[in-house]
Design a protein around this motif. Structure first.
Motif, PDB file in Angstrom:
ATOM      1  N   MET A   1      37.986  33.770  48.326  1.00 62.57           N
ATOM      2  CA  MET A   1      38.833  34.688  47.589  1.00 62.57           C
ATOM      3  C   MET A   1      38.456  36.117  47.979  1.00 62.57           C
ATOM      4  N   GLU A   2      39.433  36.935  48.223  1.00 62.14           N
ATOM      5  CA  GLU A   2      39.242  38.330  48.605  1.00 62.14           C
ATOM      6  C   GLU A   2      38.671  39.133  47.426  1.00 62.14           C
ATOM      7  N   LEU A   3      37.942  40.212  47.715  1.00 67.03           N
ATOM      8  CA  LEU A   3      37.288  41.011  46.684  1.00 67.03           C
ATOM      9  C   LEU A   3      38.278  41.486  45.619  1.00 67.03           C
ATOM     10  N   HIS A   4      39.399  42.011  46.042  1.00 63.26           N
ATOM     11  CA  HIS A   4      40.414  42.495  45.097  1.00 63.26           C
ATOM     12  C   HIS A   4      40.849  41.376  44.155  1.00 63.26           C
ATOM     13  N   ASP A   5      41.051  40.178  44.688  1.00 64.03           N
ATOM     14  CA  ASP A   5      41.449  39.030  43.866  1.00 64.03           C
ATOM     15  C   ASP A   5      40.334  38.621  42.910  1.00 64.03           C
ATOM     16  N   ARG A   6      39.084  38.685  43.362  1.00 66.67           N
ATOM     17  CA  ARG A   6      37.941  38.345  42.504  1.00 66.67           C
ATOM     18  C   ARG A   6      37.857  39.301  41.317  1.00 66.67           C
ATOM     19  N   ILE A   7      38.037  40.587  41.599  1.00 70.93           N
ATOM     20  CA  ILE A   7      37.982  41.601  40.550  1.00 70.93           C
ATOM     21  C   ILE A   7      39.065  41.329  39.509  1.00 70.93           C
ATOM     22  N   ASN A   8      40.291  41.118  39.956  1.00 68.57           N
ATOM     23  CA  ASN A   8      41.386  40.861  39.017  1.00 68.57           C
ATOM     24  C   ASN A   8      41.173  39.567  38.243  1.00 68.57           C
ATOM     25  N   HIS A   9      40.674  38.539  38.915  1.00 68.40           N
ATOM     26  CA  HIS A   9      40.397  37.273  38.236  1.00 68.40           C
ATOM     27  C   HIS A   9      39.335  37.473  37.153  1.00 68.40           C
ATOM     28  N   LEU A  10      38.276  38.191  37.486  1.00 68.38           N
ATOM     29  CA  LEU A  10      37.189  38.431  36.532  1.00 68.38           C
ATOM     30  C   LEU A  10      37.689  39.219  35.326  1.00 68.38           C
ATOM     31  N   LEU A  11      38.452  40.273  35.559  1.00 69.60           N
ATOM     32  CA  LEU A  11      38.979  41.079  34.456  1.00 69.60           C
ATOM     33  C   LEU A  11      39.976  40.291  33.608  1.00 69.60           C
ATOM     34  N   SER A  12      40.753  39.439  34.230  1.00 69.59           N
ATOM     35  CA  SER A  12      41.757  38.652  33.499  1.00 69.59           C
ATOM     36  C   SER A  12      41.148  37.498  32.724  1.00 69.59           C
ATOM     37  N   SER A  13      40.100  36.892  33.255  1.00 62.59           N
ATOM     38  CA  SER A  13      39.544  35.696  32.627  1.00 62.59           C
ATOM     39  C   SER A  13      38.425  35.994  31.626  1.00 62.59           C
ATOM     40  N   SER A  14      37.862  37.182  31.659  1.00 63.19           N
ATOM     41  CA  SER A  14      36.797  37.536  30.714  1.00 63.19           C
ATOM     42  C   SER A  14      37.394  37.794  29.343  1.00 63.19           C
ATOM     43  N   THR A  15      36.786  37.205  28.327  1.00 60.14           N
ATOM     44  CA  THR A  15      37.272  37.419  26.962  1.00 60.14           C
ATOM     45  C   THR A  15      36.367  38.365  26.183  1.00 60.14           C
ATOM     46  N   VAL A  16      35.179  38.609  26.722  1.00 62.77           N
ATOM     47  CA  VAL A  16      34.213  39.488  26.070  1.00 62.77           C
ATOM     48  C   VAL A  16      33.887  40.645  27.010  1.00 62.77           C
ATOM     49  N   PHE A  17      33.939  41.857  26.472  1.00 61.61           N
ATOM     50  CA  PHE A  17      33.605  43.056  27.232  1.00 61.61           C
ATOM     51  C   PHE A  17      32.530  43.817  26.473  1.00 61.61           C
ATOM     52  N   LEU A  18      31.742  44.563  27.191  1.00 57.13           N
ATOM     53  CA  LEU A  18      30.722  45.424  26.605  1.00 57.13           C
ATOM     54  C   LEU A  18      31.090  46.864  26.913  1.00 57.13           C
ATOM     55  N   ILE A  19      30.965  47.714  25.919  1.00 56.24           N
ATOM     56  CA  ILE A  19      31.178  49.149  26.114  1.00 56.24           C
ATOM     57  C   ILE A  19      29.853  49.842  25.849  1.00 56.24           C
ATOM     58  N   ALA A  20      29.417  50.646  26.810  1.00 49.08           N
ATOM     59  CA  ALA A  20      28.170  51.398  26.674  1.00 49.08           C
ATOM     60  C   ALA A  20      28.500  52.882  26.567  1.00 49.08           C
ATOM     61  N   SER A  21      27.909  53.508  25.566  1.00 55.40           N
ATOM     62  CA  SER A  21      28.038  54.957  25.379  1.00 55.40           C
ATOM     63  C   SER A  21      26.634  55.535  25.260  1.00 55.40           C
ATOM     64  N   ILE A  22      26.564  56.853  25.183  1.00 53.02           N
ATOM     65  CA  ILE A  22      25.276  57.536  25.057  1.00 53.02           C
ATOM     66  C   ILE A  22      25.182  58.101  23.642  1.00 53.02           C
ATOM     67  N   ASP A  23      24.126  57.702  22.910  1.00 42.60           N
ATOM     68  CA  ASP A  23      24.014  58.169  21.526  1.00 42.60           C
ATOM     69  C   ASP A  23      23.497  59.603  21.454  1.00 42.60           C
ATOM     70  N   TYR A  24      23.399  60.125  20.250  1.00 38.65           N
ATOM     71  CA  TYR A  24      23.025  61.538  20.069  1.00 38.65           C
ATOM     72  C   TYR A  24      21.596  61.842  20.516  1.00 38.65           C
ATOM     73  N   ARG A  25      20.766  60.813  20.704  1.00 36.64           N
ATOM     74  CA  ARG A  25      19.397  61.024  21.193  1.00 36.64           C
ATOM     75  C   ARG A  25      19.288  60.842  22.709  1.00 36.64           C
ATOM     76  N   GLY A  26      20.427  60.504  23.352  1.00 36.31           N
ATOM     77  CA  GLY A  26      20.439  60.330  24.794  1.00 36.31           C
ATOM     78  C   GLY A  26      20.172  58.903  25.259  1.00 36.31           C
ATOM     79  N   PHE A  27      20.151  57.954  24.330  1.00 33.51           N
ATOM     80  CA  PHE A  27      19.899  56.557  24.670  1.00 33.51           C
ATOM     81  C   PHE A  27      21.212  55.793  24.786  1.00 33.51           C
TER      82      PHE A  27
END
Length: 134
Positions: A1-27
């Motif tokens: 499978m080509e890289l572009h197809d792998r990326i789209n497959h991964l984004l489409s098939s994943s049901t859980v995502f993580l969002i990372a932000s930076i808190d007020y202390r820089g962590f």
């Protein structure tokens, strides 16, 4: 499978995502969220969050962050780094049909749409990691 197809497959098939932000202390601060309500490939995605939550407060102070997803069965994962923006919603009427049952049950008092724009990506697939600059 080509890289572009792998990326789209991964984004489409994943049901859980993580969002990372930076808190007020820089962590780093990480939360688990449902899949994006909308996405434009890996370039842009929109998530539903609570405007009163720590993550949104972090993003208003510092828009830099990351989004990660994984496919446990195939041992594939992707980490995206980029910038977030926050849009407060007057009501859920326009997006209610896009929300999962769980998201509707959350009944956020200050619902927001958080848009993530990817700057770099790293995908781990077939036992190798590859970095992509968008």
């Amino acid at each position: 499978m080509e890289l572009h197809d792998r990326i789209n497959h991964l984004l489409s098939s994943s049901t859980v995502f993580l969002i990372a932000s930076i808190d007020y202390r820089g962590f780093p601060s990480v939360i688990t969220v449902s899949r994006p309500l909308w996405r434009e490939g890996l370039l842009k995605m929109r998530f539903y969050l609570d405007g009163d939550g720590e993550t949104v407060q972090n993003l208003l102070r510092n828009p830099n962050g990351a989004v990660c997803c994984y496919q446990e069965l195939e041992y594939e994962s992707m980490s995206l780094k980029g910038k977030f923006s926050v849009e407060y919603l007057e009501s859920l009427k326009d997006i209610e049909h896009e929300l999962s049952d769980y998201q509707r049950e959350l009944k956020h008092e200050k619902p927001v749409i958080v848009t993530f724009e990817t700057w770099t990506a790293k995908i781990h697939s077939e036992k190798h990691s590859q970095e992509i600059i968008v």
